[in-house]
Design an enzyme around this catalytic site. Sequence first.
Site, PDB file in Angstrom:
ATOM      1  N   ARG A 194      -2.524  -2.046  -3.445  1.00 20.55           N
ATOM      2  CA  ARG A 194      -3.851  -1.352  -3.558  1.00 20.55           C
ATOM      3  C   ARG A 194      -3.666  -0.091  -4.330  1.00 20.55           C
ATOM      4  O   ARG A 194      -2.765   0.648  -4.136  1.00 20.55           O
ATOM      5  CB  ARG A 194      -3.782  -0.943  -1.852  1.00 20.55           C
ATOM      6  CG  ARG A 194      -5.161  -0.062  -1.659  1.00 20.55           C
ATOM      7  CD  ARG A 194      -4.893   0.396  -0.246  1.00 20.55           C
ATOM      8  NE  ARG A 194      -6.244   1.215  -0.071  1.00 20.55           N
ATOM      9  CZ  ARG A 194      -6.356   2.211   0.600  1.00 20.55           C
ATOM     10  NH1 ARG A 194      -5.206   2.483   1.570  1.00 20.55           N
ATOM     11  NH2 ARG A 194      -7.468   2.814   0.894  1.00 20.55           N
ATOM     12  N   PHE A 215     -11.234   8.740  19.020  1.00 21.41           N
ATOM     13  CA  PHE A 215     -12.522   8.692  19.587  1.00 21.41           C
ATOM     14  C   PHE A 215     -12.158   8.387  20.991  1.00 21.41           C
ATOM     15  O   PHE A 215     -13.159   8.513  21.880  1.00 21.41           O
ATOM     16  CB  PHE A 215     -13.548   7.535  18.717  1.00 21.41           C
ATOM     17  CG  PHE A 215     -14.284   8.223  17.786  1.00 21.41           C
ATOM     18  CD1 PHE A 215     -13.640   8.961  16.777  1.00 21.41           C
ATOM     19  CD2 PHE A 215     -15.525   7.899  17.633  1.00 21.41           C
ATOM     20  CE1 PHE A 215     -14.159   9.482  15.707  1.00 21.41           C
ATOM     21  CE2 PHE A 215     -16.264   8.666  16.736  1.00 21.41           C
ATOM     22  CZ  PHE A 215     -15.954   9.326  15.778  1.00 21.41           C
ATOM     23  N   GLU A 272     -15.419  -1.623  15.110  1.00 17.44           N
ATOM     24  CA  GLU A 272     -14.989  -2.738  15.752  1.00 17.44           C
ATOM     25  C   GLU A 272     -14.803  -2.697  17.096  1.00 17.44           C
ATOM     26  O   GLU A 272     -14.886  -3.676  17.914  1.00 17.44           O
ATOM     27  CB  GLU A 272     -13.795  -3.330  15.085  1.00 17.44           C
ATOM     28  CG  GLU A 272     -13.869  -3.800  13.544  1.00 17.44           C
ATOM     29  CD  GLU A 272     -12.455  -3.872  12.860  1.00 17.44           C
ATOM     30  OE1 GLU A 272     -11.549  -4.211  13.521  1.00 17.44           O
ATOM     31  OE2 GLU A 272     -12.354  -4.184  11.572  1.00 17.44           O
ATOM     32  N   GLU A 281      -8.506  -5.548   5.097  1.00 18.09           N
ATOM     33  CA  GLU A 281      -8.259  -5.124   3.865  1.00 18.09           C
ATOM     34  C   GLU A 281      -6.977  -5.692   2.893  1.00 18.09           C
ATOM     35  O   GLU A 281      -7.119  -6.005   1.969  1.00 18.09           O
ATOM     36  CB  GLU A 281      -8.389  -3.401   3.736  1.00 18.09           C
ATOM     37  CG  GLU A 281      -9.509  -2.736   3.832  1.00 18.09           C
ATOM     38  CD  GLU A 281      -9.404  -1.290   4.108  1.00 18.09           C
ATOM     39  OE1 GLU A 281      -8.937  -1.010   5.123  1.00 18.09           O
ATOM     40  OE2 GLU A 281      -9.829  -0.555   3.195  1.00 18.09           O
ATOM     41  N   ARG A 287     -12.046  14.862   8.423  1.00 16.89           N
ATOM     42  CA  ARG A 287     -12.819  15.364   7.125  1.00 16.89           C
ATOM     43  C   ARG A 287     -14.243  15.453   7.526  1.00 16.89           C
ATOM     44  O   ARG A 287     -14.869  14.763   8.283  1.00 16.89           O
ATOM     45  CB  ARG A 287     -12.881  14.163   6.094  1.00 16.89           C
ATOM     46  CG  ARG A 287     -11.501  13.840   5.551  1.00 16.89           C
ATOM     47  CD  ARG A 287     -11.236  12.580   4.522  1.00 16.89           C
ATOM     48  NE  ARG A 287     -10.625  11.461   5.011  1.00 16.89           N
ATOM     49  CZ  ARG A 287     -10.125  10.087   4.541  1.00 16.89           C
ATOM     50  NH1 ARG A 287     -11.313  10.016   3.574  1.00 16.89           N
ATOM     51  NH2 ARG A 287      -9.636   9.559   5.096  1.00 16.89           N
ATOM     52  N   LEU A 327     -16.406   2.344   9.981  1.00 13.45           N
ATOM     53  CA  LEU A 327     -16.318   3.584  10.776  1.00 13.45           C
ATOM     54  C   LEU A 327     -14.955   3.535  11.248  1.00 13.45           C
ATOM     55  O   LEU A 327     -14.531   2.776  12.320  1.00 13.45           O
ATOM     56  CB  LEU A 327     -17.166   3.447  11.859  1.00 13.45           C
ATOM     57  CG  LEU A 327     -18.874   3.287  11.489  1.00 13.45           C
ATOM     58  CD1 LEU A 327     -19.784   3.137  12.695  1.00 13.45           C
ATOM     59  CD2 LEU A 327     -19.283   4.512  10.494  1.00 13.45           C
ATOM     60  N   HIS A 376     -12.880   2.734  -0.040  1.00 15.25           N
ATOM     61  CA  HIS A 376     -13.283   1.506   0.947  1.00 15.25           C
ATOM     62  C   HIS A 376     -13.796   0.232   0.381  1.00 15.25           C
ATOM     63  O   HIS A 376     -14.116  -0.538   1.097  1.00 15.25           O
ATOM     64  CB  HIS A 376     -13.855   1.808   2.178  1.00 15.25           C
ATOM     65  CG  HIS A 376     -13.167   2.951   3.027  1.00 15.25           C
ATOM     66  ND1 HIS A 376     -14.076   4.066   3.728  1.00 15.25           N
ATOM     67  CD2 HIS A 376     -11.938   3.141   3.419  1.00 15.25           C
ATOM     68  CE1 HIS A 376     -13.166   4.962   4.415  1.00 15.25           C
ATOM     69  NE2 HIS A 376     -11.886   4.308   4.311  1.00 15.25           N
ATOM     70  N   LYS A 387       3.406   0.581   2.946  1.00 12.17           N
ATOM     71  CA  LYS A 387       3.115  -0.164   4.133  1.00 12.17           C
ATOM     72  C   LYS A 387       2.959  -1.616   3.321  1.00 12.17           C
ATOM     73  O   LYS A 387       2.686  -1.486   2.270  1.00 12.17           O
ATOM     74  CB  LYS A 387       1.243   0.149   4.678  1.00 12.17           C
ATOM     75  CG  LYS A 387       1.502   0.980   5.598  1.00 12.17           C
ATOM     76  CD  LYS A 387      -0.016   1.074   6.353  1.00 12.17           C
ATOM     77  CE  LYS A 387      -0.583   2.289   6.118  1.00 12.17           C
ATOM     78  NZ  LYS A 387      -1.994   2.388   6.222  1.00 12.17           N
ATOM     79  N   ASN A 399       1.081  -0.971  -0.006  1.00  9.88           N
ATOM     80  CA  ASN A 399      -0.171  -0.116   0.049  1.00  9.88           C
ATOM     81  C   ASN A 399       0.881   1.272   0.158  1.00  9.88           C
ATOM     82  O   ASN A 399       1.455   1.616   1.110  1.00  9.88           O
ATOM     83  CB  ASN A 399      -0.909   0.018   1.281  1.00  9.88           C
ATOM     84  CG  ASN A 399      -1.800   1.004   1.234  1.00  9.88           C
ATOM     85  OD1 ASN A 399      -1.743   2.069   0.686  1.00  9.88           O
ATOM     86  ND2 ASN A 399      -2.575   1.035   2.408  1.00  9.88           N
ATOM     87  N   ILE A 437     -13.296   2.159  14.753  1.00  8.97           N
ATOM     88  CA  ILE A 437     -14.427   2.418  15.603  1.00  8.97           C
ATOM     89  C   ILE A 437     -15.354   1.427  15.426  1.00  8.97           C
ATOM     90  O   ILE A 437     -15.910   1.036  16.636  1.00  8.97           O
ATOM     91  CB  ILE A 437     -14.771   3.994  15.300  1.00  8.97           C
ATOM     92  CG1 ILE A 437     -13.795   5.261  15.378  1.00  8.97           C
ATOM     93  CG2 ILE A 437     -16.357   4.493  16.182  1.00  8.97           C
ATOM     94  CD1 ILE A 437     -14.041   6.240  14.538  1.00  8.97           C
ATOM     95  N   GLY A 453     -11.164   7.526   8.374  1.00  9.42           N
ATOM     96  CA  GLY A 453     -11.885   7.659   7.038  1.00  9.42           C
ATOM     97  C   GLY A 453     -12.876   6.769   7.280  1.00  9.42           C
ATOM     98  O   GLY A 453     -12.734   5.688   8.064  1.00  9.42           O
TER      99      GLY A 453
END
Length: 412
Positions: free
Chosen positions: A92, A286, A336, A387, A242, A210, A181, A14, A7, A334, A213
Amino acid sequence: MKILVINCGSSSLKFQVINTVTNDCLAKGLCERIGIDGAITYQNLVKKLDKVKETPAIEDHRKAISLVLEKLTDPETGVVKDLSEIDAVGHRIVHGGERFTDSVIINEEVIKGIQEVSPLAPLHNPANLTGIRACREVMPKTPMVAVFDTAFHQTMPAKAFMYALPLHYYRDLKVRRYGFHGTSHKFVSEELAKYMGKDPQDLKMIICHLGNGASVSAVKYGQCIDTSMGLTPLAGLVMGTRCGDVDPAIVDYIESRENLTPSQLDEIMNKESGVYGLSNKLSSDFRDLWDARENGDRNAALALDVWAYRVAKYIGAYAAAMNGVDVIAFTAGIGENDAKSRRLVYQYLGYLGVDIDESVNDMTHGKIAELSTPVSRVRVFVFPTNEELAIAKDTERLVKTLNGSYYENLTK
Ligand code: AMP
């Protein structure tokens, strides 16, 4: 198969090596500050070694790939004896435009195609291509596959992807909703259906990705029919930094009142907005926002409320678009891990007949769980996305079709 998943960003790369038989990640890491000074973080997960960080000079992506391959083949820290053990590389790619509706084996024509859609993702696609070129130089005999963030959403009908602008912006500039995504939405919708013992063809699913991004998609009978991100990943939900959907006239209003250029405001909407902006730049994480909210911070409380309300509105819209919903899935950082934020969302869903077992929600962090009770009219799950595994699986699927004809394919 052992698949190297790459990626590539403009100054980062990555990577993971995935065994597609066991679905295990064998090694992973990150090259950063490419072209600036350089740093590589690497972890061998087979030997359960600690993560190590080094700071060699990394002048370009080719050097980064060479360093990654050195790490992977190192007798002490590596996970393969030599490069021939890496069966394929999955890249990716952020934007596939309208041209790429599925993953593809990379050849000259594909590289040209990725280049052609680059104006739609000027920061990402050129970086992705740099990664492809660097890999081809260093491992010319290894088959490579491009996996696009946009491909899964290409099944959207025109009524979902068209913006109500003069038609020539679509015809001439390809301005439309693409969605992102896609690898995650595809993976979660397919794997969750499998987990439920159902055929995706029988399900209306809403997938809520969630993370920092964030996006929601409506997956009807196995096909994406709508998604919240648009021409770019700025649209839709309120995200970490964003803004998501805003009145388009705001752009001109703020630019003229604050004397900003379009690119300055674009930067603000991408990097200083979302829950970060709403919380008065407290945090985009969060965990920090919940701590602050519980200590009486009203901006943090508002940020979380605006975030959840937007997710709930998209779920409502997609339930309407599909004339019903059978399954809602929460995934990504978030979705998960954050039971409190999930609760903020599902508290709006009583009208759909959603009934949640609160204790299951409270206990669920980063693992598959059904949150809904047996009486719930809609089944609600936490389903971790992966992913990299999805990219590795798609790479394997395509490489298996080659039957040794990779070299012919390369020159097409
Ligand atoms: P992602 O972009 O999918 O990696 O998600 C990253 C975001 O997930 C972070 O910025 C956090 O806001 C959130 N997150 C990750 N772990 C937790 C956790 N245990 N509790 C609450 N939020 C979390």
